[in-house]
Design an enzyme around this catalytic site. Structure first.
Site, PDB file in Angstrom:
ATOM      1  CD  GLU A  38      -3.061  -0.954   0.247  1.00 42.89           C
ATOM      2  OE1 GLU A  38      -3.102   0.091  -0.444  1.00 42.89           O
ATOM      3  OE2 GLU A  38      -3.887  -1.865   0.131  1.00 42.89           O
ATOM      4  NE  ARG A  86      -3.757   2.837  -0.506  1.00 41.78           N
ATOM      5  CZ  ARG A  86      -5.087   2.895  -0.381  1.00 41.78           C
ATOM      6  NH1 ARG A  86      -5.688   4.059  -0.296  1.00 41.78           N
ATOM      7  NH2 ARG A  86      -5.812   1.793  -0.332  1.00 41.78           N
ATOM      8  CG  ASP A  97      -5.932  -7.146  -7.331  1.00 39.99           C
ATOM      9  OD1 ASP A  97      -4.884  -7.412  -6.718  1.00 39.99           O
ATOM     10  OD2 ASP A  97      -6.772  -6.332  -6.903  1.00 39.99           O
ATOM     11  CD  GLU A 115     -10.809  -1.652  -8.291  1.00 43.97           C
ATOM     12  OE1 GLU A 115      -9.782  -1.390  -7.629  1.00 43.97           O
ATOM     13  OE2 GLU A 115     -11.962  -1.337  -7.915  1.00 43.97           O
ATOM     14  CB  THR A 167      -2.072  -1.284  -9.175  1.00 45.43           C
ATOM     15  OG1 THR A 167      -3.314  -1.984  -9.075  1.00 45.43           O
ATOM     16  CG2 THR A 167      -1.493  -1.052  -7.782  1.00 45.43           C
TER      17      THR A 167
END
Length: 571
Positions: free
Chosen positions: A182, A186, A314, A447, A531
């Site tokens: 994360e 981010r 994913d 998404e 992503t």
């Protein structure tokens, strides 16, 4: 002896004496009217002149904007054969798309100003209670996540305030435990993207500082990273519930950010760390390219869990494709593409269709059994498939693009099937019943919109824009409140939660904005999006970024001046 005054001066001067008018009220009234008329005339002329000047300035700005846009579009129309064609269709001025884009920009301003007012410096805003919460260790996640969205939308003042906070207040010397994944997608991704867009060295310096704090996570026997780390002490570990295993998506989705950092700093250590992970996984990569969601960092072998393109699997598959694109599709990065194409064969083996409406969906696999369940998180896959379709020959490309469009139709219907027109977290497909909401919350996820964006770019089909607009309107109706945006606890009843996820600003609103923008805004032959939707400039592996920041002004148009996996910590 007094000074003598001529008769003519005396007669003319009396009109300047106040007592002359006090004795003649009618003339006094006429004088007042004359003064008021002259004053009004002068003011009106000045106002008109000022208004004309402002209008001229505004028109000049619009002319400059259009000239920059035209030049940028001309440059991007020159993509050579074999490159991804992000501008394959011309787009004349479209007032509907322009108005929609402005509405999305207004939504971003509402979300951002609410965060600034109630949660500045914290990770995320809790709009209903009007306070901030540190979901990611207190690294100002929303600020860093929003940087490139603010820049692309031309929100210069907001971008500068965010930049000043990062320069003066963002501190990684904290005794906090964070998710490596994360924090990478981010914070590190947000900093690198802001650097690529603006050329401001402070973002690159902060990115390098953070990456150095994260590097000990890769100190495992195989080089496959542990998923959590203390920034102050550098001691990594995996969550207890995994039994010591690493999560596939968490461990295989840092390539874009760390490779980009090596390219920009000319320090190979970051690229070496993350590329070793893929090389290790490649040793035992199955023929169908599908791995379970847990992998042993001591052996490099996938050990336990379901096979899924949803939560915890994913972005591993996404980064195989995007690392190939990031490397400019050269021979040096061919192994990424080869692994991804194997995974696409595996994805096709998971495709099932519902009854009676024949919605295509990606089933999950446990052992040898297929489970008729699909996460909304897996709705990134249509966009990924479309993005990768152009690396196949023409016949195969058409086939895989058609699959992407089928899956996108299913994902759009995840939204259309509920009373709020917002999708649940996952769906089950029971015989004779098509799709049914499983977990019924919606946390402002991007998404499906992400896939609509890619499909619009590659097909030019305006239907995808209309679908995106319908989803945006559902967010406006159900999630927008006075103090920001909130998710829904239940997409059936519309009950609201109390969190504005940072990815709503970083991804959901950015993809919507790009969906309604010309293809020349973040062209896909020049940028690859991580992503978390942070655009990173594509640079050939043996290329370099000499005088990078100095070249930004000429290359970039003036106007561009919950947990990701989803199943944890959501209530």
């Amino acid at each position: 002896m007094g000074k003598k005054v001529s008769a003519s001066t005396s007669r003319g001067g009396r009109y300047l004496q106040p007592r002359y008018y006090f004795k003649r009220p009618r003339r006094l009234a006429l004088l007042f009217l004359a003064v008021i008329s002259v004053t009004w005339f002068v003011y009106d002329r000045r106002s008109i002149t000022r208004g004309h000047q402002e209008e001229i300035l505004r028109l000049n700005e619009e002319i400059t904007l259009l000239q920059n846009t035209l030049e940028d579009m001309k440059g991007n129309m020159k993509a050579t054969d074999g490159q991804i064609q992000s501008g394959i269709h011309d787009e004349p001025y479209d007032p509907v798309s322009f108005q929609r884009r402005e509405k999305v920009k207004d939504a971003m301003l509402h979300a951002w100003t609410s965060y600034e007012k109630y949660a500045w410096g914290t990770d995320e805003l809790q709009p209903q209670t009007r306070n901030g919460v540190d979901s990611f260790g207190g690294l100002g996640a929303t600020i860093v996540d929003s940087l490139d969205t603010l820049y692309i939308m031309g929100l210069e003042d907001e971008f500068q305030r965010a930049r000043e906070w990062i320069a003066n207040s963002l501190d990684f010397n904290k005794n906090i435990e964070v998710s490596v994944f994360e924090t990478t997608i981010r914070v590190l991704g947000g900093l690198l993207s802001a650097y690529d867009l603006s050329g401001d060295i402070i973002f690159l310096e902060k990115a390098r500082e953070l990456a150095d704090k994260l590097l000990p996570a890769w100190d495992s026997p195989t080089g496959i990273p542990f998923n959590r780390i203390n920034l102050a002490y550098g001691n990594p570990h995996n969550p207890s519930w995994t039994g010591g295993n690493s999560i596939l998506a968490d461990s295989g989705s840092e390539q874009l950010e760390f490779i980009a950092l090596s390219q920009r700093t000319k320090d190979p250590k970051y690229q070496q760390k993350v590329e070793k992970v893929i090389r290790e996984i490649q040793k035992n990569f199955p023929d169908d390219g599908l791995l379970s969601v847990q992998i042993d960092p001591r052996t490099g072998v996938a050990s336990y869990g379901s096979i899924t393109f949803g939560a915890m699997g994913d972005s591993f598959y996404e980064y195989l494709l995007k690392a190939w694109i990031q490397g400019n599709k050269t021979e040096e990065v061919k192994f990424y593409r080869e692994m991804w194409e194997k995974s696409m064969k595996g994805l096709e083996s998971l495709i099932k269709r519902s009854n009676p409406s024949s919605f295509a969906y990606i089933a999950e696999k446990v052992g040898t059994s297929l489970i008729d369940k699909m996460d909304e998180l897996a709705c990134f896959a249509p966009g990924m498939v479309a993005l990768g379709s152009f690396g196949y020959n023409s016949g195969e490309a058409e086939k895989i693009l058609a699959l992407a469009e089928e899956l996108a139709w299913t994902c759009y219907n995840f939204y259309q099937s509920t009373p709020t027109k917002l999708a649940g977290e996952n769906y089950y497909f029971h015989k004779g019943k098509d799709m049914n909401v499983g977990t019924s919350w919606n946390i402002l996820r991007p998404e499906t919109i992400e896939s609509l964006f890619y499909l619009w770019r590659f097909t030019g089909n305006k239907t995808y824009r209309d679908w995106g607009w319908n989803i945006f309107q559902a967010f406006e109706k159900n999630s927008r409140i006075e103090t920001g945006y909130v998710g829904l606890r239940d997409v059936v009843s519309g009950a609201k939660d109390n969190t504005m996820q940072s990815f709503f600003l970083a991804e959901t609103l950015k993809y919507l904005y790009l969906l309604f923008s010309p293809p020349s805004v973040i062209p896909l032959d020049a940028w690859v999006l991580n992503t978390e939707a942070h655009p990173l400039r594509i640079v050939t592996r043996d290329g370099h970024l000499e005088d990078f920041s100095a070249k930004q002004e000429s290359k970039i148009p003036r106007y561009m001046l919950g947990r990701k996996e989803g199943i944890l910590n959501n209530k």
